[in-house]
Design a protein around this motif. Sequence first.
Motif, mmCIF file in Angstrom:
data_model
loop_
_atom_site.group_PDB
_atom_site.id
_atom_site.type_symbol
_atom_site.label_atom_id
_atom_site.label_comp_id
_atom_site.label_asym_id
_atom_site.label_seq_id
_atom_site.Cartn_x
_atom_site.Cartn_y
_atom_site.Cartn_z
ATOM 1 N N TYR A 1 -4.651 4.667 -2.267
ATOM 2 C CA TYR A 1 -5.493 4.726 -1.037
ATOM 3 C C TYR A 1 -6.672 5.064 -1.554
ATOM 4 C CZ TYR A 1 -1.258 4.572 1.645
ATOM 5 O OH TYR A 1 0.158 3.920 2.170
ATOM 6 N N PRO B 1 0.880 -1.276 -0.049
ATOM 7 C CA PRO B 1 -0.012 -0.143 0.120
ATOM 8 C C PRO B 1 0.861 1.279 0.160
ATOM 9 C CG PRO B 1 -0.909 -1.463 1.568
ATOM 10 C CD PRO B 1 0.405 -2.221 0.894
ATOM 11 N N GLY B 2 0.667 2.121 -0.936
ATOM 12 C CA GLY B 2 1.285 3.379 -1.163
ATOM 13 C C GLY B 2 2.364 3.355 -2.253
ATOM 14 N N CYS C 1 -8.955 1.860 -0.601
ATOM 15 C CA CYS C 1 -9.266 1.308 0.626
ATOM 16 C C CYS C 1 -10.324 2.090 1.541
ATOM 17 C CB CYS C 1 -8.138 1.014 1.275
ATOM 18 S SG CYS C 1 -6.878 2.529 1.837
#
Length: 349
Positions: free
Chosen positions: A96, A88-89, A99
């Motif tokens: 993002y 993530p990222g 999510c």
Amino acid sequence: MVSSVMWDGTEADTVKGTVSPHLTRLLVRAGLAAGLDRSRLAGVPDLGVLNQNGIRIPTATIMRVWELVSGPAWEAGGSKRVMELWRPGALGVWDYLFCVSGTLGHALDAASRHLTAIADPADRFLTVRDGDGVTVTYQGPYRDHPQYPLIGELVPHMLLVLASSATGRRLTPVRVRLPQRASTASQRVAELYNTTKVEFEADHPSITFAAADTDVSLPRADPALAAILEDHARLSTVAARPVWKWLDRFHAALESAVAEGPPGLDEVAGRLAMSPRTLQRRLREEGTTWRAELEELRQRRVQHLLRETSLSVDSIAARVGFTDSRSLRRAVHRWYGHGPAAIRASGSA
């Protein structure tokens, strides 16, 4: 119905012909992990700035990286290898958006609206809702590029990985469509997409998520934060600083012109805001020529079209800008020492 389409017009103007460095970083890491000799990356422009923040690199750079990593990376796992490196990222704020959206359907809409946060403005996602659920189709200007089948394989897998991460469970798509021909490695493809419902030789790659998956609230949904991140994705894209070298600008202009038809010297010069004579002089200063650059581009595209499509030689000649099929056949003999039929029959040049 179509729920989202392309990009904001102002955003497209400011970043045209560039991409964020995020996906390029993953491709480079996947290639190196698979054994790519680092020295082969030395001549690729702008890789030295990949770790800087607030920049965008020429689209020609990531296309060159695709060419270099495709062999080792795909032999060692391909799209699966690339996305195993994802965390993530790793794709910036675009990650993002998945999510924190209210539902996966909302997340896919947001990802489509802000695809330019990681991609060229010429790329787009088209999200469509129907009885099967939500289908995301990738459309880009690279259909004639030799690496397009690999791009077409990665995009649906990338969306599946991000969607599964957002929902907290491994999703099974309703359907996946790929532009390449059917592969003998059916088990690998089924494992890659977690489904046997994979269709080949599609016009564009796509993935369909079931309504039961797209309509349920996400576990980390935060509508207020989602709105903030959407604003951040748009503003950070517009504010990013493009990193350009002149030859990169030329390659981007040439690729863009080819996407709209056989390119001419006058047309490409106009895209670069210079006269044809000045363009030829600048190319000589870079150690190349208009004829050499056009020849290289045509060779790549002819090889791809012969290997990956069933288009006739006449159709390929017209699409790539040859006057007739005889001119194309002569060029293929000059490049490879044999005719188009041998390339099509063998599956490689």
